[in-house]
Design a protein around this motif. Structure first.
Motif, PDB file in Angstrom:
ATOM      1  N   LEU A 126      -4.396  -5.057  -7.600  1.00  0.00           N
ATOM      2  CA  LEU A 126      -5.310  -5.134  -6.457  1.00  0.00           C
ATOM      3  C   LEU A 126      -6.706  -5.579  -6.891  1.00  0.00           C
ATOM      4  CD1 LEU A 126      -4.280  -1.922  -4.500  1.00  0.00           C
ATOM      5  CD2 LEU A 126      -3.614  -4.272  -4.037  1.00  0.00           C
ATOM      6  N   MET A 127      -7.169  -5.035  -8.017  1.00  0.00           N
ATOM      7  CA  MET A 127      -8.491  -5.419  -8.497  1.00  0.00           C
ATOM      8  C   MET A 127      -8.516  -6.878  -8.947  1.00  0.00           C
ATOM      9  SD  MET A 127     -10.483  -3.018  -7.888  1.00  0.00           S
ATOM     10  CE  MET A 127     -11.909  -3.663  -8.710  1.00  0.00           C
ATOM     11  N   PHE A 128      -7.410  -7.363  -9.528  1.00  0.00           N
ATOM     12  CA  PHE A 128      -7.366  -8.772  -9.923  1.00  0.00           C
ATOM     13  C   PHE A 128      -7.457  -9.678  -8.697  1.00  0.00           C
ATOM     14  CE2 PHE A 128      -5.027 -12.715 -10.717  1.00  0.00           C
ATOM     15  CZ  PHE A 128      -5.838 -13.243 -11.700  1.00  0.00           C
ATOM     16  N   ALA A 129      -6.842  -9.276  -7.606  1.00  0.00           N
ATOM     17  CA  ALA A 129      -6.923 -10.075  -6.380  1.00  0.00           C
ATOM     18  C   ALA A 129      -8.367 -10.160  -5.890  1.00  0.00           C
ATOM     19  CB  ALA A 129      -6.022  -9.477  -5.303  1.00  0.00           C
ATOM     20  N   LEU A 130      -9.090  -9.046  -5.942  1.00  0.00           N
ATOM     21  CA  LEU A 130     -10.500  -9.052  -5.537  1.00  0.00           C
ATOM     22  C   LEU A 130     -11.346  -9.877  -6.505  1.00  0.00           C
ATOM     23  CD1 LEU A 130     -10.986  -5.336  -4.472  1.00  0.00           C
ATOM     24  CD2 LEU A 130     -10.954  -7.339  -3.000  1.00  0.00           C
ATOM     25  N   GLU A 131     -11.079  -9.733  -7.804  1.00  0.00           N
ATOM     26  CA  GLU A 131     -11.838 -10.500  -8.789  1.00  0.00           C
ATOM     27  C   GLU A 131     -11.597 -12.000  -8.644  1.00  0.00           C
ATOM     28  OE1 GLU A 131     -11.061  -9.101 -12.712  1.00  0.00           O
ATOM     29  OE2 GLU A 131     -11.841  -7.107 -12.280  1.00  0.00           O
ATOM     30  N   LYS A 132     -10.360 -12.378  -8.341  1.00  0.00           N
ATOM     31  CA  LYS A 132     -10.046 -13.796  -8.153  1.00  0.00           C
ATOM     32  C   LYS A 132     -10.889 -14.376  -7.016  1.00  0.00           C
ATOM     33  CE  LYS A 132      -6.035 -14.555  -6.554  1.00  0.00           C
ATOM     34  NZ  LYS A 132      -4.618 -14.726  -6.266  1.00  0.00           N
ATOM     35  N   GLY A 133     -10.972 -13.659  -5.911  1.00  0.00           N
ATOM     36  CA  GLY A 133     -11.803 -14.107  -4.802  1.00  0.00           C
ATOM     37  C   GLY A 133     -13.272 -14.183  -5.173  1.00  0.00           C
ATOM     38  N   MET A 134     -13.731 -13.209  -5.975  1.00  0.00           N
ATOM     39  CA  MET A 134     -15.129 -13.203  -6.404  1.00  0.00           C
ATOM     40  C   MET A 134     -15.425 -14.386  -7.321  1.00  0.00           C
ATOM     41  SD  MET A 134     -17.219 -10.364  -8.616  1.00  0.00           S
ATOM     42  CE  MET A 134     -16.275 -10.712 -10.091  1.00  0.00           C
ATOM     43  N   TYR A 135     -14.520 -14.682  -8.254  1.00  0.00           N
ATOM     44  CA  TYR A 135     -14.746 -15.799  -9.166  1.00  0.00           C
ATOM     45  C   TYR A 135     -14.759 -17.129  -8.419  1.00  0.00           C
ATOM     46  CZ  TYR A 135     -13.891 -12.486 -12.950  1.00  0.00           C
ATOM     47  OH  TYR A 135     -13.953 -11.418 -13.796  1.00  0.00           O
ATOM     48  N   ILE A 136     -13.863 -17.295  -7.468  1.00  0.00           N
ATOM     49  CA  ILE A 136     -13.843 -18.530  -6.674  1.00  0.00           C
ATOM     50  C   ILE A 136     -15.138 -18.656  -5.868  1.00  0.00           C
ATOM     51  CG2 ILE A 136     -12.682 -19.738  -4.772  1.00  0.00           C
ATOM     52  CD1 ILE A 136     -11.103 -19.828  -7.359  1.00  0.00           C
ATOM     53  N   ALA A 137     -15.560 -17.569  -5.241  1.00  0.00           N
ATOM     54  CA  ALA A 137     -16.800 -17.597  -4.459  1.00  0.00           C
ATOM     55  C   ALA A 137     -17.994 -17.933  -5.345  1.00  0.00           C
ATOM     56  CB  ALA A 137     -17.006 -16.249  -3.763  1.00  0.00           C
ATOM     57  N   ASN A 138     -18.020 -17.371  -6.553  1.00  0.00           N
ATOM     58  CA  ASN A 138     -19.129 -17.659  -7.466  1.00  0.00           C
ATOM     59  C   ASN A 138     -19.131 -19.116  -7.905  1.00  0.00           C
ATOM     60  OD1 ASN A 138     -20.048 -15.055  -7.318  1.00  0.00           O
ATOM     61  ND2 ASN A 138     -19.058 -14.397  -9.202  1.00  0.00           N
ATOM     62  N   LEU A 139     -17.963 -19.665  -8.193  1.00  0.00           N
ATOM     63  CA  LEU A 139     -17.899 -21.074  -8.600  1.00  0.00           C
ATOM     64  C   LEU A 139     -18.336 -22.012  -7.475  1.00  0.00           C
ATOM     65  CD1 LEU A 139     -14.600 -21.114 -10.679  1.00  0.00           C
ATOM     66  CD2 LEU A 139     -16.948 -21.347 -11.514  1.00  0.00           C
ATOM     67  N   VAL A 140     -17.892 -21.714  -6.260  1.00  0.00           N
ATOM     68  CA  VAL A 140     -18.309 -22.528  -5.112  1.00  0.00           C
ATOM     69  C   VAL A 140     -19.819 -22.423  -4.919  1.00  0.00           C
ATOM     70  CG1 VAL A 140     -18.129 -22.754  -2.600  1.00  0.00           C
ATOM     71  CG2 VAL A 140     -16.071 -22.426  -3.974  1.00  0.00           C
ATOM     72  N   GLY A 190       0.817  -1.204   0.000  1.00  0.00           N
ATOM     73  CA  GLY A 190       0.000   0.000   0.000  1.00  0.00           C
ATOM     74  C   GLY A 190       0.852   1.256   0.000  1.00  0.00           C
ATOM     75  N   ASP A 191       1.259   1.669  -1.205  1.00  0.00           N
ATOM     76  CA  ASP A 191       2.110   2.850  -1.327  1.00  0.00           C
ATOM     77  C   ASP A 191       1.331   4.073  -1.780  1.00  0.00           C
ATOM     78  OD1 ASP A 191       4.327   1.394  -0.596  1.00  0.00           O
ATOM     79  OD2 ASP A 191       4.886   0.906  -2.657  1.00  0.00           O
ATOM     80  N   GLY A 192       0.084   4.166  -1.418  1.00  0.00           N
ATOM     81  CA  GLY A 192      -0.712   5.330  -1.799  1.00  0.00           C
ATOM     82  C   GLY A 192      -0.948   5.378  -3.296  1.00  0.00           C
ATOM     83  N   TRP A 193      -0.607   6.497  -3.917  1.00  0.00           N
ATOM     84  CA  TRP A 193      -0.852   6.689  -5.346  1.00  0.00           C
ATOM     85  C   TRP A 193       0.054   5.823  -6.212  1.00  0.00           C
ATOM     86  CZ3 TRP A 193      -5.195   8.774  -6.677  1.00  0.00           C
ATOM     87  CH2 TRP A 193      -5.794   9.676  -5.833  1.00  0.00           C
ATOM     88  N   ASN A 194       1.119   5.279  -5.664  1.00  0.00           N
ATOM     89  CA  ASN A 194       2.041   4.461  -6.439  1.00  0.00           C
ATOM     90  C   ASN A 194       1.626   2.995  -6.513  1.00  0.00           C
ATOM     91  OD1 ASN A 194       3.682   6.718  -6.797  1.00  0.00           O
ATOM     92  ND2 ASN A 194       4.741   6.337  -4.869  1.00  0.00           N
ATOM     93  N   THR A 195       0.494   2.652  -5.965  1.00  0.00           N
ATOM     94  CA  THR A 195       0.024   1.272  -5.937  1.00  0.00           C
ATOM     95  C   THR A 195      -0.533   0.876  -7.306  1.00  0.00           C
ATOM     96  OG1 THR A 195      -0.543   1.507  -3.613  1.00  0.00           O
ATOM     97  CG2 THR A 195      -1.530  -0.322  -4.778  1.00  0.00           C
ATOM     98  N   ASN A 196      -0.267  -0.333  -7.720  1.00  0.00           N
ATOM     99  CA  ASN A 196      -0.792  -0.861  -8.972  1.00  0.00           C
ATOM    100  C   ASN A 196      -2.230  -1.320  -8.733  1.00  0.00           C
ATOM    101  OD1 ASN A 196      -1.302  -2.064 -11.393  1.00  0.00           O
ATOM    102  ND2 ASN A 196       0.324  -3.585 -11.243  1.00  0.00           N
ATOM    103  N   LEU A 197      -3.198  -0.494  -9.133  1.00  0.00           N
ATOM    104  CA  LEU A 197      -4.600  -0.810  -8.870  1.00  0.00           C
ATOM    105  C   LEU A 197      -5.076  -2.027  -9.644  1.00  0.00           C
ATOM    106  CD1 LEU A 197      -6.201   2.741  -8.760  1.00  0.00           C
ATOM    107  CD2 LEU A 197      -5.687   1.232  -6.863  1.00  0.00           C
ATOM    108  N   THR A 198      -4.489  -2.268 -10.800  1.00  0.00           N
ATOM    109  CA  THR A 198      -4.896  -3.434 -11.588  1.00  0.00           C
ATOM    110  C   THR A 198      -4.601  -4.726 -10.835  1.00  0.00           C
ATOM    111  OG1 THR A 198      -4.411  -2.179 -13.586  1.00  0.00           O
ATOM    112  CG2 THR A 198      -4.650  -4.545 -13.823  1.00  0.00           C
TER     113      THR A 198
END
Length: 122
Positions: free
Chosen positions: A32-46, A22-30
């Motif tokens: 971070l969003m992929f990490a959230l999407e991965k969790g969402m896809y796993i939850a949806n499949l389950v 978490g480096d503020g504005w220097n964080t790679n948002l893509t």
């Protein structure tokens, strides 16, 4: 189905992780969003797997009504994911609409408001 969603969310929670700091504005948002999407896809499949098991137990494998209701659940899940991706597109710093509003800030607040209203009307 509510319990299946809860179990799916609980399992998906453990798949949300990234190596980004978490480096503020220097964080790679893509990333971070992929990490959230991965969790969402796993939850949806389950959830879909448990939903199919629930349909089998409650209605049986030959019940047309049970599989039609399961199809409605699948359609609702896909619609919710599409709404989420649309919201991400229009609000994330990684995509064009938000970048176009940000770029108008160089000329003053009025152009930001005009561009924001224009993007919002799309």
């Amino acid at each position: 189905l509510g319990a299946a969603g809860l179990i799916g969310s609980f399992i998906g929670f453990f798949f949300v992780r990234t190596s980004e700091k978490g480096d503020g504005w220097n964080t790679n948002l893509t990333a971070l969003m992929f990490a959230l999407e991965k969790g969402m896809y796993i939850a949806n499949l389950v959830f879909l797997a448990l939903g199919a098991v629930i349909v089998l137990v409650l209605f049986g494998a030959e019940s047309e009504m049970g599989w039609r209701m399961y199809a409605c659940v699948v359609i609702g899940l896909i619609a919710g994911m599409a709404i989420g991706k649309g919201t991400e597109f229009f609000t994330s710093f990684d995509y064009g609409p938000t970048i176009s509003i940000k770029d108008r800030a160089r000329t003053g607040p009025a152009t930001v408001i005009i561009q924001g209203m224009g993007v919002g009307m799309v």
